[in-house]
Design an enzyme around this catalytic site. Structure first.
Site, PDB file in Angstrom:
ATOM      1  N   CYS A  23      10.312 -37.537 -12.531  1.00  0.00           N
ATOM      2  CA  CYS A  23       8.917 -37.956 -12.621  1.00  0.00           C
ATOM      3  C   CYS A  23       8.225 -38.039 -11.260  1.00  0.00           C
ATOM      4  O   CYS A  23       7.134 -38.567 -11.155  1.00  0.00           O
ATOM      5  CB  CYS A  23       8.796 -39.271 -13.371  1.00  0.00           C
ATOM      6  SG  CYS A  23       9.632 -40.620 -12.526  1.00  0.00           S
ATOM      7  N   THR A  35      11.654 -38.361  -7.489  1.00  0.00           N
ATOM      8  CA  THR A  35      11.900 -37.477  -6.330  1.00  0.00           C
ATOM      9  C   THR A  35      11.019 -37.808  -5.132  1.00  0.00           C
ATOM     10  O   THR A  35      11.294 -37.350  -4.029  1.00  0.00           O
ATOM     11  CB  THR A  35      11.711 -35.999  -6.733  1.00  0.00           C
ATOM     12  OG1 THR A  35      10.491 -35.894  -7.445  1.00  0.00           O
ATOM     13  CG2 THR A  35      12.865 -35.513  -7.573  1.00  0.00           C
ATOM     14  N   SER A  94      15.670 -40.965 -14.782  1.00  0.00           N
ATOM     15  CA  SER A  94      14.490 -40.199 -14.389  1.00  0.00           C
ATOM     16  C   SER A  94      14.494 -40.157 -12.862  1.00  0.00           C
ATOM     17  O   SER A  94      14.413 -41.204 -12.207  1.00  0.00           O
ATOM     18  CB  SER A  94      13.231 -40.880 -14.908  1.00  0.00           C
ATOM     19  OG  SER A  94      12.107 -40.159 -14.459  1.00  0.00           O
ATOM     20  N   GLU A 103      16.343 -42.992  -7.522  1.00  0.00           N
ATOM     21  CA  GLU A 103      15.456 -42.784  -6.373  1.00  0.00           C
ATOM     22  C   GLU A 103      16.164 -43.040  -5.055  1.00  0.00           C
ATOM     23  O   GLU A 103      15.647 -42.743  -3.988  1.00  0.00           O
ATOM     24  CB  GLU A 103      14.273 -43.754  -6.445  1.00  0.00           C
ATOM     25  CG  GLU A 103      13.425 -43.588  -7.671  1.00  0.00           C
ATOM     26  CD  GLU A 103      12.402 -44.691  -7.788  1.00  0.00           C
ATOM     27  OE1 GLU A 103      11.241 -44.457  -7.434  1.00  0.00           O
ATOM     28  OE2 GLU A 103      12.766 -45.795  -8.240  1.00  0.00           O
ATOM     29  N   LYS A 116       0.834  -1.209   0.000  1.00  0.00           N
ATOM     30  CA  LYS A 116       0.000   0.000   0.000  1.00  0.00           C
ATOM     31  C   LYS A 116       0.864   1.252   0.000  1.00  0.00           C
ATOM     32  O   LYS A 116       0.655   2.176  -0.791  1.00  0.00           O
ATOM     33  CB  LYS A 116      -0.898  -0.022   1.244  1.00  0.00           C
ATOM     34  CG  LYS A 116      -2.003   0.985   1.223  1.00  0.00           C
ATOM     35  CD  LYS A 116      -2.894   0.837   2.447  1.00  0.00           C
ATOM     36  CE  LYS A 116      -3.698  -0.427   2.407  1.00  0.00           C
ATOM     37  NZ  LYS A 116      -4.453  -0.695   3.621  1.00  0.00           N
ATOM     38  N   ARG A 161      -3.237  -1.186  -6.627  1.00  0.00           N
ATOM     39  CA  ARG A 161      -2.338  -2.337  -6.665  1.00  0.00           C
ATOM     40  C   ARG A 161      -2.748  -3.214  -7.840  1.00  0.00           C
ATOM     41  O   ARG A 161      -3.858  -3.068  -8.366  1.00  0.00           O
ATOM     42  CB  ARG A 161      -2.405  -3.134  -5.369  1.00  0.00           C
ATOM     43  CG  ARG A 161      -3.805  -3.537  -4.988  1.00  0.00           C
ATOM     44  CD  ARG A 161      -3.864  -4.055  -3.578  1.00  0.00           C
ATOM     45  NE  ARG A 161      -5.203  -3.912  -3.045  1.00  0.00           N
ATOM     46  CZ  ARG A 161      -5.553  -4.222  -1.812  1.00  0.00           C
ATOM     47  NH1 ARG A 161      -4.655  -4.661  -0.974  1.00  0.00           N
ATOM     48  NH2 ARG A 161      -6.782  -4.078  -1.395  1.00  0.00           N
ATOM     49  N   ARG A 200      -3.438   2.874   8.722  1.00  0.00           N
ATOM     50  CA  ARG A 200      -3.734   1.557   8.117  1.00  0.00           C
ATOM     51  C   ARG A 200      -2.486   0.704   8.025  1.00  0.00           C
ATOM     52  O   ARG A 200      -1.393   1.208   7.807  1.00  0.00           O
ATOM     53  CB  ARG A 200      -4.229   1.733   6.674  1.00  0.00           C
ATOM     54  CG  ARG A 200      -5.517   2.475   6.515  1.00  0.00           C
ATOM     55  CD  ARG A 200      -5.676   2.804   5.025  1.00  0.00           C
ATOM     56  NE  ARG A 200      -6.659   3.852   4.826  1.00  0.00           N
ATOM     57  CZ  ARG A 200      -7.910   3.635   4.441  1.00  0.00           C
ATOM     58  NH1 ARG A 200      -8.328   2.424   4.243  1.00  0.00           N
ATOM     59  NH2 ARG A 200      -8.734   4.649   4.278  1.00  0.00           N
ATOM     60  N   HIS A 248     -16.027 -10.373   1.428  1.00  0.00           N
ATOM     61  CA  HIS A 248     -14.859 -11.129   1.884  1.00  0.00           C
ATOM     62  C   HIS A 248     -14.830 -12.530   1.260  1.00  0.00           C
ATOM     63  O   HIS A 248     -13.820 -12.955   0.699  1.00  0.00           O
ATOM     64  CB  HIS A 248     -14.899 -11.221   3.417  1.00  0.00           C
ATOM     65  CG  HIS A 248     -13.757 -11.980   3.988  1.00  0.00           C
ATOM     66  ND1 HIS A 248     -13.848 -13.302   4.329  1.00  0.00           N
ATOM     67  CD2 HIS A 248     -12.481 -11.607   4.253  1.00  0.00           C
ATOM     68  CE1 HIS A 248     -12.679 -13.715   4.788  1.00  0.00           C
ATOM     69  NE2 HIS A 248     -11.827 -12.706   4.759  1.00  0.00           N
ATOM     70  N   ASP A 277      10.593 -40.990  -3.908  1.00  0.00           N
ATOM     71  CA  ASP A 277      11.429 -41.899  -3.120  1.00  0.00           C
ATOM     72  C   ASP A 277      12.756 -41.240  -2.754  1.00  0.00           C
ATOM     73  O   ASP A 277      13.285 -41.462  -1.661  1.00  0.00           O
ATOM     74  CB  ASP A 277      11.688 -43.190  -3.912  1.00  0.00           C
ATOM     75  CG  ASP A 277      10.581 -44.202  -3.668  1.00  0.00           C
ATOM     76  OD1 ASP A 277      10.261 -44.429  -2.489  1.00  0.00           O
ATOM     77  OD2 ASP A 277      10.024 -44.736  -4.641  1.00  0.00           O
ATOM     78  N   MET A 284      -5.047  -7.406   9.390  1.00  0.00           N
ATOM     79  CA  MET A 284      -4.417  -6.470  10.323  1.00  0.00           C
ATOM     80  C   MET A 284      -5.308  -5.248  10.502  1.00  0.00           C
ATOM     81  O   MET A 284      -6.335  -5.115   9.861  1.00  0.00           O
ATOM     82  CB  MET A 284      -3.032  -6.101   9.817  1.00  0.00           C
ATOM     83  CG  MET A 284      -2.098  -7.299   9.875  1.00  0.00           C
ATOM     84  SD  MET A 284      -0.467  -6.928   9.298  1.00  0.00           S
ATOM     85  CE  MET A 284      -0.744  -6.535   7.600  1.00  0.00           C
ATOM     86  N   GLY A 338      -7.747  -7.851   5.477  1.00  0.00           N
ATOM     87  CA  GLY A 338      -8.548  -7.921   6.690  1.00  0.00           C
ATOM     88  C   GLY A 338      -7.826  -8.519   7.878  1.00  0.00           C
ATOM     89  O   GLY A 338      -8.404  -8.656   8.950  1.00  0.00           O
ATOM     90  N   TYR A 394      13.643 -32.906 -19.172  1.00  0.00           N
ATOM     91  CA  TYR A 394      12.187 -32.867 -19.048  1.00  0.00           C
ATOM     92  C   TYR A 394      11.734 -33.012 -17.602  1.00  0.00           C
ATOM     93  O   TYR A 394      12.493 -33.465 -16.741  1.00  0.00           O
ATOM     94  CB  TYR A 394      11.544 -33.972 -19.895  1.00  0.00           C
ATOM     95  CG  TYR A 394      11.756 -35.378 -19.389  1.00  0.00           C
ATOM     96  CD1 TYR A 394      10.872 -35.971 -18.496  1.00  0.00           C
ATOM     97  CD2 TYR A 394      12.863 -36.123 -19.803  1.00  0.00           C
ATOM     98  CE1 TYR A 394      11.074 -37.264 -18.020  1.00  0.00           C
ATOM     99  CE2 TYR A 394      13.078 -37.416 -19.334  1.00  0.00           C
ATOM    100  CZ  TYR A 394      12.188 -37.986 -18.442  1.00  0.00           C
ATOM    101  OH  TYR A 394      12.380 -39.256 -17.968  1.00  0.00           O
TER     102      TYR A 394
HETATM  103  C1  PEP Z   1       9.128 -41.499  -7.239  1.00  0.00           C
HETATM  104  O1  PEP Z   1       9.578 -42.209  -6.336  1.00  0.00           O
HETATM  105  O2  PEP Z   1       9.362 -40.291  -7.351  1.00  0.00           O
HETATM  106  C2  PEP Z   1       8.264 -42.103  -8.254  1.00  0.00           C
HETATM  107  C3  PEP Z   1       7.839 -41.419  -9.283  1.00  0.00           C
HETATM  108  O3  PEP Z   1       7.867 -43.373  -8.025  1.00  0.00           O
HETATM  109  P1  PEP Z   1       6.663 -43.792  -7.042  1.00  0.00           P
HETATM  110  O4  PEP Z   1       6.026 -42.553  -6.586  1.00  0.00           O
HETATM  111  O5  PEP Z   1       5.762 -44.647  -7.844  1.00  0.00           O
HETATM  112  O6  PEP Z   1       7.410 -44.536  -5.992  1.00  0.00           O
HETATM  113 MG    MG Z   2       9.503 -44.365  -6.556  1.00  0.00          MG
END
Ligand code: PEP
Ligand code: MG
Length: 951
Positions: A911, A847, A844, A825, A102, A415, A172, A533, A849, A183, A181, A931
């Site tokens: 993935c 993430t 791949s 993994e 503000k 704003r 204000r 609101h 695991d 504060m 709302g 990717y």
């Molecule tokens: C992972 O572990 O990120 C994954 C894609 O495999 P899953 O979730 O099936 O274990």
């Molecule tokens: Mg996995």
């Protein structure tokens, strides 16, 4: 300005941290075991602070507040007070973190010559110092404030506390990120008996004493914790005595009398007189605003919206301007374009002879801007010009508050206007077409979460439910919602935690309801307009909302909604259409929305800009088609185990395979599964014609195919199907059970122990691929080995895959190009990525695991302690939601580098669920991955996030 109007804007980047899991949960609710879906994320911080508690707390503090305490902090050289007035300013729009949104924008508007009531902003750093200083004004700050005040007084030719030339102030809050709302605000500050008398002689008695009683109420409530209801009681009694209904009917002498009664309330409630010294009022109001930064509801709001790292709130002190000085005055709010649809037309509300609170009080319904055009053409013309100036200056759609005092227009706030996903995309595309911005800027203007809104479900067939429509309110926030009726915010949170879909039904919502509003799938209110609101908050979150549904009567104590003859109980199912305002009885079927028109144009700009590819995680031909429609450039993860659940026959065959004691028995069961797998692969390859499809070999622990709750039934079925005795089946199941299944018999360990399993899957993949190639479909299969920890594991599976490929090719008299790669993994795999890359054509990162094993947090059990970690700031985010860049991210970077060093052609992707989370996508793009792969619904979000990081 009313709190409703002040609330026009809500931070729409609110991270709906549960989205992915909810989608997973909804989609696979019957397969939750096999998915190992994480528990639904518990919202951060569960305490909902009720107004009464805040007030009680304030009352206790009031005594201490009224007697100032000397301040121990040393003076600072830092500038903490920044003044502004037309054409003169010490701040600018780039100073949001110091002046709050503000304050920075008031300074900017003043600097470009718009009429802004003169004032000054006390910085957020001063608020931080105040908090660190035991809630005392830091040394020297008061003197700086008085300097700022002097400049405002000179500008205005009026003085705080001077009855002959009275200056009234608004005080204000305003943080760097809008917290509508949450504060405190105090208006009309500076009034006492003498000043009110002086004001009366200049501007009329009624106006002066009406302002005075409003101030006494607001100051008592906000600053000293005296409940607003105490003042309201007096007002109601007086109206009864006088036999009138509306506040407006009170005469000047009624108001004068009311002022005396309001002053008595102070003595009755806090045992102190109303502080009549205007400078003391100013000091207390500033402290109250600083204190409101730390209130439980503000903290909760920040926690829900992931707002971290701010110093505090700034305080904006401005000369009051009055919209309630007769029929040449008024007040209004507007967006420079329609925030719901994006249409290029001013969109707002206006009230003649009013202050914002009149809207909240519900006494008068705001009118549209045409009223202002008719009644105050000069001010209206200036307002329209200002809107154009501001859009051209900020290159964005703006949200503006203004007041007209005796035909003179004053700009109170501007704003960037918050908007729905639909509005955001249209505005971005239109502004490029208008030559206001280029496509790169447009791509930055739409938040990834906006697309999430566009991808929300709609009703399958709106005409089919016409007979079930029970009421109609305002279409406050588009989309559709189906849920069970709940009447209070705490219950909504509790039900949400139990995995229920609920619709919060209220007479109207207040900032204290935000926790429950967030937890609900939709919001229905009896009162409130398009800028109420509920409407504003819901729009910001992309949550379906119907507001102002005056046909419904909400009875909180009896927990029922009454609509004409109909009585709806708590727990009953209703559906809401936020695009039409319809309230529908029962559960209506929903369908996912489509990507068309402006969105297509917009996404094509994003695609031209981004470098990283976006693939999808899809396990069925339908998912693959949805992914393709959403712009996926291939399948980055097909979890083959999900196919096993598609029918009873399949699951029976899987269980036979699991029960097999000999290889022959296992092979016989696998032979039953092969045709199912082959036909699914054919469907997926067909849907992804011309694009790569990454198929993962079987991954989960086998006992997940034998859910505990169904064991008796399963045993019965298996004894009939296999001829084994019940005891034999039980003992085999027992053998499969594990203490740590996530670290147990799963991933490549299955395919290595039972090579015939890998053989069957690979055979099905290549048979499907060849058969489709023969039909002219372009197929690019990529076979992915899960849960590798050593290069030896991978090389075992790779040679198996290649061997089967050779056999199938020779059986079919043809050949195919394909890739074999692995998931990374396990942290060890990341550490020896160079050795693994020698065997793998692609990596791949799994993430999910990788996060589980890097942190050592069980994916299944993290819900037990994660909320505590988040509320105590031990973790800033759920690491299964937002990639831990410092730890897991470092492993990813390292493994990518060493993998590519060993094999320069190595294709690298991710993935896990992080593939659809914007900040994580940005990280993967910067780390040079080829990717990301995410759920089909999140593909557009990932495409946009990838483009934004490239811009
Ligand atoms: C992972 O572990 O990120 C994954 C894609 O495999 P899953 O979730 O099936 O274990
Ligand atoms: Mg996995």
């Amino acid at each position: 300005m009313s709190s409703v109007w002040k609330d026009m804007v809500i931070r729409s980047t609110a991270n709906d941290v549960c989205t992915t899991r909810l989608i997973l949960k909804e989609k696979f609710s019957d397969q939750i075991g096999i998915l190992r879906a994480q528990p639904l994320c518990t919202r951060r911080g569960s305490t909902v602070c009720r107004g009464s508690r805040i007030r009680a707390h304030r009352r206790m503090e009031a005594q201490a507040i009224l007697s100032p305490v000397s301040d121990p902090t040393p003076a600072t050289d830092k500038k903490r007070v920044f003044t502004f007035g037309k054409g003169r300013t010490e701040g600018n729009k780039g100073m949001k973190s110091l002046l709050g949104g503000k304050g920075a924008n008031l300074a900017e508007m003043a600097s470009i010559g718009l009429s802004v009531p003169p004032g000054f902003t006390i910085s957020t750093e001063a608020c931080q110092e105040y908090q660190q200083n035991g809630k005392h004004l830091p040394q020297g700050l008061w003197e700086e404030i008085l300097e700022g005040l002097k400049i405002v007084e000179t500008d205005m030719g009026a003085f705080l506390g001077d009855p002959s030339k009275p200056l009234l102030l608004s005080v204000r809050s305003g943080a760097a990120i809008s917290m509508p709302g949450m504060m405190d605000t105090v208006l009309n500050l500076g009034l006492n008996d003498e000043v009110a008398a002086g004001l009366a002689s200049k501007s009329g008695e009624r106006f002066a004493y009406d302002s005075y009683r409003r101030f006494l109420d607001m100051f008592g409530d906000v600053v000293l914790g005296i409940s607003h209801s105490k003042f309201e009681e007096k007002l109601e009694k007086m109206k009864q005595r006088k036999g009138i209904k509306l506040d407006m009917e009170l005469t000047a002498s009624d108001l004068k009398e009311l002022v005396e009664e309001y002053k008595d309330v102070y003595v009755q409630v806090i045992g102190e007189k109303f502080p009549s010294d205007p400078k003391k009022q100013l000091e207390l109001a500033i402290k109250a605003v600083f204190d409101s930064w730390d209130s439980p509801r503000a903290k909760k709001y920040r926690s829900i919206n992931n707002i971290t790292g701010l110093k505090g709130t700034a305080v904006n002190i401005q000369s009051m301007v009055f919209g309630n000085m007769g029929n040449t005055s008024g007040t209004g709010v507007l967006f420079t374009r329609n925030p719901s649809t994006g249409e290029k037309k001013l969109y707002g509300e206006f009230l003649i002879n009013a202050q914002g609170e009149d809207v909240v009080a519900g006494i008068r319904t705001p009118e549209d801007l045409d009223t202002m055009k008719k009644c105050m053409p000069k001010a209206y013309k200036e307002l329209v010009e200002n809107c154009e100036i501001l859009e051209a200056h900020y290159k964005d759609m703006m949200d503006i508050e203004f007041t007209v005092q005796e035909e003179r227009l004053w700009m109170l706030q501007c704003r960037a206007g918050k908007r729905t996903g639909k509005g955001a995309v249209k505005i971005a595309v239109d502004m490029v077409n208008e030559g206001l911005i280029n496509s790169h800027t447009a791509v930055k203007m739409v938040e990834p979460q906006h697309l999430d809104q566009l991808l929300h479900p709609q009703f399958e067939d709106p005409s089919s439910y016409k007979d079930s429509v029970i009421a109609k309110g305002l279409p406050a926030s588009p989309g559709a919602a189906v849920g069970q009726v709940v009447f209070d915010a705490d219950n909504a949170e509790a039900w949400h935690a139990q995995g229920k879909s609920c619709i919060l039904v209220r007479t109207e919502t207040s900032p204290e309801d935000v926790g429950g509003m967030h937890a609900a799938v939709g919001i229905l209110t009896a009162r409130g307009g398009m800028t109420s609101h509920a409407a504003v908050v819901a729009r910001g979150w992309g949550k379906c909302c119907v507001s102002g549904c005056s046909e419904i009567r909400v009875n909180d104590s009896e927990k029922v909604v009454v609509i004409g003859e109909k009585v709806i109980q708590e727990g009953d199912w209703i559906s809401l259409n936020g695009s039409t305002g319809e309230v529908i009885l029962g559960k209506q079927p929903l369908v996912p929305p489509a990507m068309t028109g402006e969105l297509e144009i917009f996404m094509s700009w994003a695609d031209n800009i981004r470098r990283i590819k976006v693939m999808a995680n899809a396990d069925t031909p339908d998912d693959a088609l949805a992914a393709r429609k959403n712009g996926a450039q291939g399948i980055g993860l097909c979890r083959t185990e999900h196919m096993f659940f598609a029918s009873d026959e399949r699951i029976k065959a899987v269980r036979k395979m699991i029960m097999a004691v000999t290889t022959e028995q296992r092979k016989a069961a696998l032979d039953l599964l092969l045709p199912y797998q082959r036909s699914d692969f054919e469907g997926i390859f067909r849907a992804m014609d011309g694009l790569p499809v990454t198929i993962r070999l079987l991954d989960p622990p086998l006992h997940e195919f034998l859910p505990e709750g169904e064991i008796d039934e399963i045993v019965e079925g298996l004894t009939a199907d296999t001829g084994m005795s019940a005891d034999e089946v039980h003992s085999r199941i027992e053998k499969l059970s594990e203490v740590n299944p996530m670290l147990g018999f799963r991933g490549c360990r299955l395919g290595i122990s039972y090579p015939e399993l890998t053989e069957m899957q690979v055979r099905a993949i290549f048979q499907a691929a060849i058969s489709l190639t023969n039909q002219g479909i372009k197929v690019f299969p990529e076979i992915m080995v899960p849960l590798i920890g050593t290069p030896e594991e991978l090389s075992h599976q790779v040679s198996l895959v290649r061997g089967v490929a050779k056999k199938v090719f020779s059986e079919w008299g043809t050949t195919l190009t394909y890739k074999v790669g692995t998931m990374i993994e396990i942290p060890r795999a990341a550490l020896v990525a160079d050795e693994i890359a020698k065997e793998a054509e692609f990596f791949s990162f799994g993430t999910n695991d990788l996060t589980q094993m890097t942190f050592g947090y069980s994916r299944d059990d993290v819900g037990k302690f994660l909320p505590i970690y988040l509320s105590q700031g031990i973790l800033q985010n759920d690491p299964f939601e937002v990639l831990d860049q410092r730890g897991v991210g470092q492993l990813i970077k390292m493994a990518t580098e060493s993998g590519r060093a060993a094999r320069p052609s190595l294709k690298v992707g991710i993935c896990g669920e992080h593939g659809g989370e914007p900040s994580s996508v940005a990280f993967f793009a910067k780390a040079g991955l080829d990717y990301v792969s995410c759920s089909p619904f999140r593909v557009p979000i990932a495409r946009l996030a990838a483009a934004q990081v490239a811009v």
